[in-house]
Design a protein around this motif. Structure first.
Motif, PDB file in Angstrom:
ATOM      1  N   HIS A 279       0.592  -1.593  -0.416  1.00  0.00           N
ATOM      2  CA  HIS A 279       0.057  -0.103   0.371  1.00  0.00           C
ATOM      3  C   HIS A 279       0.671   1.116   0.222  1.00  0.00           C
ATOM      4  CE1 HIS A 279      -4.315  -1.720   0.552  1.00  0.00           C
ATOM      5  NE2 HIS A 279      -3.759  -2.212   1.503  1.00  0.00           N
ATOM      6  N   ALA A 280       2.521   0.986   0.487  1.00  0.00           N
ATOM      7  CA  ALA A 280       3.046   2.064   0.165  1.00  0.00           C
ATOM      8  C   ALA A 280       3.752   2.400  -0.987  1.00  0.00           C
ATOM      9  CB  ALA A 280       3.960   2.201   1.590  1.00  0.00           C
ATOM     10  N   ASP A 281       4.103   3.853  -1.067  1.00  0.00           N
ATOM     11  CA  ASP A 281       5.007   3.980  -2.046  1.00  0.00           C
ATOM     12  C   ASP A 281       6.608   4.928  -1.397  1.00  0.00           C
ATOM     13  OD1 ASP A 281       3.404   6.554  -1.829  1.00  0.00           O
ATOM     14  OD2 ASP A 281       3.285   6.412  -3.343  1.00  0.00           O
ATOM     15  N   PHE A 282       6.440   4.386  -0.204  1.00  0.00           N
ATOM     16  CA  PHE A 282       7.604   5.504   0.608  1.00  0.00           C
ATOM     17  C   PHE A 282       8.355   4.082   1.603  1.00  0.00           C
ATOM     18  CE2 PHE A 282       3.495   6.410   2.341  1.00  0.00           C
ATOM     19  CZ  PHE A 282       3.256   5.069   3.672  1.00  0.00           C
ATOM     20  N   ILE A 283       9.233   4.617   1.769  1.00  0.00           N
ATOM     21  CA  ILE A 283      10.062   3.546   2.631  1.00  0.00           C
ATOM     22  C   ILE A 283       9.565   3.257   4.251  1.00  0.00           C
ATOM     23  CG2 ILE A 283      12.199   2.735   3.800  1.00  0.00           C
ATOM     24  CD1 ILE A 283      13.202   4.145   1.275  1.00  0.00           C
ATOM     25  N   CYS A 284       8.838   2.984   4.605  1.00  0.00           N
ATOM     26  CA  CYS A 284       8.005   2.302   5.706  1.00  0.00           C
ATOM     27  C   CYS A 284       8.818   2.301   7.009  1.00  0.00           C
ATOM     28  CB  CYS A 284       7.420   0.968   6.263  1.00  0.00           C
ATOM     29  SG  CYS A 284       5.821   1.650   5.319  1.00  0.00           S
TER      30      CYS A 284
ATOM     31  N   ARG B 181      -5.063   4.079  11.083  1.00  0.00           N
ATOM     32  CA  ARG B 181      -4.714   5.347   9.627  1.00  0.00           C
ATOM     33  C   ARG B 181      -2.843   4.891   9.282  1.00  0.00           C
ATOM     34  NH1 ARG B 181      -6.696   9.732   9.202  1.00  0.00           N
ATOM     35  NH2 ARG B 181      -8.994  10.313  10.324  1.00  0.00           N
ATOM     36  N   CYS B 182      -2.179   4.931   8.979  1.00  0.00           N
ATOM     37  CA  CYS B 182      -0.996   4.893   8.413  1.00  0.00           C
ATOM     38  C   CYS B 182      -0.185   6.035   9.531  1.00  0.00           C
ATOM     39  CB  CYS B 182      -0.557   5.116   7.273  1.00  0.00           C
ATOM     40  SG  CYS B 182       1.045   5.496   6.783  1.00  0.00           S
ATOM     41  N   THR B 183       0.929   4.833   9.839  1.00  0.00           N
ATOM     42  CA  THR B 183       2.168   5.600  11.568  1.00  0.00           C
ATOM     43  C   THR B 183       2.808   7.029  10.664  1.00  0.00           C
ATOM     44  OG1 THR B 183       2.069   3.357  11.933  1.00  0.00           O
ATOM     45  CG2 THR B 183       3.487   4.957  12.277  1.00  0.00           C
ATOM     46  N   HIS B 184       2.911   6.590   9.265  1.00  0.00           N
ATOM     47  CA  HIS B 184       3.928   7.614   8.503  1.00  0.00           C
ATOM     48  C   HIS B 184       2.829   8.912   7.901  1.00  0.00           C
ATOM     49  CE1 HIS B 184       7.251   8.799   5.803  1.00  0.00           C
ATOM     50  NE2 HIS B 184       6.188   9.592   4.594  1.00  0.00           N
ATOM     51  N   THR B 185       1.570   8.770   7.004  1.00  0.00           N
ATOM     52  CA  THR B 185       0.824   9.554   6.315  1.00  0.00           C
ATOM     53  C   THR B 185       0.177  10.402   7.865  1.00  0.00           C
ATOM     54  OG1 THR B 185      -0.512   8.683   5.065  1.00  0.00           O
ATOM     55  CG2 THR B 185       1.854   8.948   4.117  1.00  0.00           C
ATOM     56  N   GLY B 186      -0.699   9.395   8.431  1.00  0.00           N
ATOM     57  CA  GLY B 186      -1.350   9.768   9.527  1.00  0.00           C
ATOM     58  C   GLY B 186      -2.664   9.692   8.686  1.00  0.00           C
ATOM     59  N   LYS B 187      -2.828   9.561   6.631  1.00  0.00           N
ATOM     60  CA  LYS B 187      -4.027   9.084   6.295  1.00  0.00           C
ATOM     61  C   LYS B 187      -5.180   7.814   6.804  1.00  0.00           C
ATOM     62  CE  LYS B 187      -2.759  11.445   2.566  1.00  0.00           C
ATOM     63  NZ  LYS B 187      -1.931  11.452   0.795  1.00  0.00           N
TER      64      LYS B 187
END
Length: 231
Positions: free
Chosen positions: A132-137, A147-153
Motif C-alpha cells: 500500500h506504500a509508495d514510500f519507505i516505511c 491510520r497509516c503511521t507515516h502519513t496519518g491518512k
C-alpha cells in the motif's frame, strides 16, 4: 491461514518463536521479542553464524527452508515463525514439501492481474511484491488498524484481505497473514502454513496464488503443479 476476507487477529499470546534468518532483520526480531516478551523461547536458523552473540537464544546453523521442511509439523513446539531472509518463506517451504510429488512451475503474471494489486513490483519469475506504500516505511511501525503511521491518512483495506478477495480467472488464492508480534516484527502461525500446504495439494490441478501479507506489505507467488510420473 485463510483464503477469504475474514481473517482476525490472533488472540493467544505466543511465546515460542522460530526466526528464519540471523541477519539485520533477524537480530531486530530477536531484540524486540526478548525486550517485550520476557522468557520467550527463541530459535534462530541461518547458514551463517550471527555477527552478534544472541544470549539466551538457540542458534541453528543451516538453511532455513530445509530446516523448516524437517522440523515444521503439527506437533512442533513453536507458536510463530518469523521470516527474516530475502525469500518468500511460506512459498519456498510449500514448494520444498511438494516437489517430491509435483513438478512446480512459476506462472507468467498477466498485466491485468498486476493492475489489481497495489504498487505491484515483479520479482523472480512468477513472483510479485505488493504494498500500500509508495514510500519507505519506518521499521518500527506498530501497524495501527485505522491510520497509516507515516502519513496519518486513513488506512486502505488490509492487504491480506485485499489479496484474499481477488478473483483471478481460475486461480486458487491462498493467503497467509503475517501477524504483528512487535512493531516491525511479524510472524506466521504454524498451523496456517500446514493448512495452506494441505489446500495446495488438494487443489493441485488449479493454478495457485500463494501470498504472505500483513496490513500493508506482501509477496505473492503464482505457480502450477503437475503430478510427477510414478516410477
Amino acid at each position: 491461514m485463510n483464503n477469504n476476507k475474514d481473517q482476525r487477529d490472533g488472540i493467544e499470546s505466543p511465546r515460542r518463536f522460530w526466526i528464519i534468518g540471523a541477519g539485520h532483520f533477524g537480530q531486530i526480531a530477536v531484540s524486540r521479542i526478548r525486550r517485550h516478551i520476557p522468557g520467550a523461547s527463541i530459535t534462530v536458523v541461518d547458514t551463517v553464524t550471527p555477527t552478534d552473540r544472541l544470549e539466551g537464544v538457540t542458534t541453528v546453523l543451516g538453511d532455513g527452508i530445509d530446516w523448516l521442511g524437517r522440523m515444521l509439523t503439527e506437533a512442533a513446539a513453536v507458536d510463530r515463525i518469523v521470516p527474516a531472509i530475502p525469500v518468500h518463506v511460506a512459498a519456498e517451504w510449500m514448494s520444498l514439501k511438494l516437489r517430491s510429488r509435483y513438478d512446480i512451475q512459476p506462472m507468467a503474471i498477466p498485466d491485468h492481474w498486476l493492475a489489481r494489486m497495489p504498487h505491484a513490483m515483479p520479482g523472480k519469475p512468477g513472483q510479485v511484491f505488493v504494498s500500500h506504500a509508495d514510500f519507505i516505511c519506518p521499521d518500527n511501525c506498530p501497524e495501527p488498524k485505522d491510520r497509516c503511521t507515516h502519513t496519518g491518512k486513513p488506512r486502505p483495506m488490509d492487504l491480506f484481505r485485499l489479496l484474499a478477495g481477488l478473483e483471478l480467472d481460475d486461480v486458487l488464492t491462498i493467503v497467509l497473514r503475517s501477524h504483528q508480534l512487535q512493531p516491525g516484527v511479524g510472524g506466521l502461525i504454524p498451523a496456517d502454513m500446514i493448512h495452506a500446504l494441505d489446500i495446495a495439494e488438494r487443489s493441485h490441478r488449479r493454478p495457485l496464488m500463494i501470498a504472505t501479507a500483513c496490513r500493508c506489505h506482501g509477496v505473492v507467488d503464482f505457480m502450477r503443479l503437475s503430478e510427477m510420473p510414478r516410477v
